[in-house]
Scaffold this motif. Structure first.
Motif, PDB file in Angstrom:
ATOM      1  N   SER A  85       0.179  -1.192  -0.083  1.00 18.41           N
ATOM      2  CA  SER A  85      -0.291  -0.851   0.020  1.00 18.41           C
ATOM      3  C   SER A  85       1.003   1.290  -0.296  1.00 18.41           C
ATOM      4  CB  SER A  85      -0.631  -0.223   0.979  1.00 18.41           C
ATOM      5  OG  SER A  85      -2.063  -1.133   1.072  1.00 18.41           O
ATOM      6  N   GLU A 111      -6.131   6.095  -2.379  1.00 16.99           N
ATOM      7  CA  GLU A 111      -7.350   5.319  -1.887  1.00 16.99           C
ATOM      8  C   GLU A 111      -8.509   5.098  -2.886  1.00 16.99           C
ATOM      9  OE1 GLU A 111      -8.559   4.474   1.083  1.00 16.99           O
ATOM     10  OE2 GLU A 111      -6.638   5.261   2.225  1.00 16.99           O
ATOM     11  N   ASP A 115      -9.720   1.016  -3.307  1.00 19.35           N
ATOM     12  CA  ASP A 115     -11.338   0.709  -2.544  1.00 19.35           C
ATOM     13  C   ASP A 115     -11.431  -0.321  -4.102  1.00 19.35           C
ATOM     14  OD1 ASP A 115     -14.300   0.799  -2.425  1.00 19.35           O
ATOM     15  OD2 ASP A 115     -14.308   1.223  -4.094  1.00 19.35           O
ATOM     16  N   HIS A 116     -11.164  -0.188  -4.820  1.00 18.21           N
ATOM     17  CA  HIS A 116     -11.430  -1.202  -6.418  1.00 18.21           C
ATOM     18  C   HIS A 116     -10.414  -2.506  -5.680  1.00 18.21           C
ATOM     19  CE1 HIS A 116     -13.793   0.955  -9.131  1.00 18.21           C
ATOM     20  NE2 HIS A 116     -13.341   2.259  -8.124  1.00 18.21           N
ATOM     21  N   GLN A 118     -10.159  -3.882  -3.522  1.00 15.42           N
ATOM     22  CA  GLN A 118     -10.480  -5.001  -2.470  1.00 15.42           C
ATOM     23  C   GLN A 118     -12.075  -5.814  -3.671  1.00 15.42           C
ATOM     24  OE1 GLN A 118      -8.937  -5.314   0.576  1.00 15.42           O
ATOM     25  NE2 GLN A 118      -7.808  -3.300  -0.475  1.00 15.42           N
ATOM     26  N   ARG A 119     -12.452  -4.799  -4.876  1.00 12.50           N
ATOM     27  CA  ARG A 119     -13.442  -5.362  -5.365  1.00 12.50           C
ATOM     28  C   ARG A 119     -13.312  -7.159  -6.058  1.00 12.50           C
ATOM     29  NH1 ARG A 119     -16.361  -0.118  -7.604  1.00 12.50           N
ATOM     30  NH2 ARG A 119     -16.116   1.008  -5.659  1.00 12.50           N
ATOM     31  N   ASP A 148      -7.399  -6.789   1.881  1.00 12.21           N
ATOM     32  CA  ASP A 148      -8.659  -6.000   3.591  1.00 12.21           C
ATOM     33  C   ASP A 148      -9.531  -7.728   3.363  1.00 12.21           C
ATOM     34  OD1 ASP A 148     -10.532  -5.663   5.501  1.00 12.21           O
ATOM     35  OD2 ASP A 148      -9.494  -3.816   5.420  1.00 12.21           O
ATOM     36  N   GLN A 150     -12.066  -7.725   5.704  1.00 11.57           N
ATOM     37  CA  GLN A 150     -13.400  -7.229   5.994  1.00 11.57           C
ATOM     38  C   GLN A 150     -14.212  -6.331   4.141  1.00 11.57           C
ATOM     39  OE1 GLN A 150     -14.742  -7.112   8.746  1.00 11.57           O
ATOM     40  NE2 GLN A 150     -13.058  -8.393  10.093  1.00 11.57           N
ATOM     41  N   ARG A 151     -13.178  -5.664   3.679  1.00 11.01           N
ATOM     42  CA  ARG A 151     -13.779  -5.020   3.041  1.00 11.01           C
ATOM     43  C   ARG A 151     -14.173  -5.786   2.258  1.00 11.01           C
ATOM     44  NH1 ARG A 151     -10.202   0.645   2.166  1.00 11.01           N
ATOM     45  NH2 ARG A 151     -11.514   0.815   1.308  1.00 11.01           N
ATOM     46  N   VAL A 152     -13.116  -7.579   2.019  1.00 10.77           N
ATOM     47  CA  VAL A 152     -13.832  -8.078   0.783  1.00 10.77           C
ATOM     48  C   VAL A 152     -14.997  -8.558   1.061  1.00 10.77           C
ATOM     49  CG1 VAL A 152     -12.940  -9.892  -0.230  1.00 10.77           C
ATOM     50  CG2 VAL A 152     -11.553  -8.683   0.359  1.00 10.77           C
ATOM     51  N   GLY A 153     -14.621  -8.594   2.163  1.00 10.29           N
ATOM     52  CA  GLY A 153     -16.641  -9.330   2.532  1.00 10.29           C
ATOM     53  C   GLY A 153     -16.384 -10.814   3.150  1.00 10.29           C
TER      54      GLY A 153
END
Length: 245
Positions: A85, A111, A115-116, A118-119, A148, A150-153
């Protein structure tokens, strides 16, 4: 890996499940394919730069140009080699500075990229497998990358998520596996590690005293390239679950 194990994909050849008290899992290329994710995130970053820092967007007109800057940043900042990062953020900052744009834009630009990043597109059976494992064992994420959970779900399945930046060491360093065992509250010999990389995941885990499963979905038919080898090899997450019968 000997021919018997290579031919028995998914069979628990040499795997002693009675020893297993916790599981550590790699993330990138074990639970999802990483490079399509990175490529989409870099495309999203390019779009953001075109809108907010057009001079930088022209300077790094394609992903290869930005990657070349990142390679130069690795040379200039070897202290960032474990922190993907920070390396990405500072590479963006360098590009902004070289183009004459505001270097402070590196923060929101990163950022947007992150964000992308993690998608992800999960491999088939990820939720079923993580639920299956987490109902039986303490499960720890162990990654050299910056995903992450958490952000991945998928964070609900993990008791801890450890990464190279947070630990200051990276796989295949034995200390990383030892820290994973400590996070799970077990001895290294009681931790089973699952990962796709023969050297970083399997050889690293074996040399740290763990049992290891080689997750090998994209390279089916390849011989195992390093020693010591895994106790088992699987080509899908469904096959991983079948190790338990």
């Amino acid at each position: 890996m000997d021919a018997a194990v290579n031919n028995l994909r998914g069979a628990a050849q040499g795997l002693d499940l009675s020893r297993v008290q916790a599981i550590s899992l790699d993330l990138d290329d074990t639970l999802w394919p990483v490079w399509p994710t990175i490529e989409r995130a870099e495309q999203a970053l390019a779009g953001w730069l075109a809108q907010h820092a057009p001079a930088t967007a022209r300077l790094v007109g394609d992903a290869q140009a930005l990657r070349a800057i990142r390679v130069r940043m690795q040379t200039l900042r070897p202290d960032l080699k474990l922190d993907l990062s920070a390396l990405r953020r500072e590479s963006i900052r360098m590009a902004l500075t070289q183009a004459g744009d505001d270097p402070a834009l590196a923060e929101p630009a990163f950022e947007h990229f992150f964000d992308h990043r993690q998608r992800v597109d999960l491999f088939d059976g990820v939720h079923e497998t993580l639920q299956f494992l987490s109902q039986r064992y303490t499960v720890v994420a162990l990654s050299n990358g910056n995903a992450d959970v958490q952000r991945v779900g998928i964070g609900q399945y993990f008791s801890a998520s450890l990464s190279a930046p947070s630990l200051g060491v990276a796989k295949p360093d034995a200390r990383m596996f030892e820290m994973a065992a400590d996070a799970a509250g077990v001895a290294p010999q009681a931790l089973l590690h699952v990962g796709d990389d023969a050297a970083l995941d399997v050889r690293g885990a074996r040399r740290a005293g763990l049992q290891a499963v080689w997750f090998n979905p994209l390279r089916e038919g390849w011989p195992y390239p390093a020693e010591p080898g895994p106790q088992a090899e699987v080509t899908s997450l469904a096959a991983l679950r079948r190790l338990w019968g």
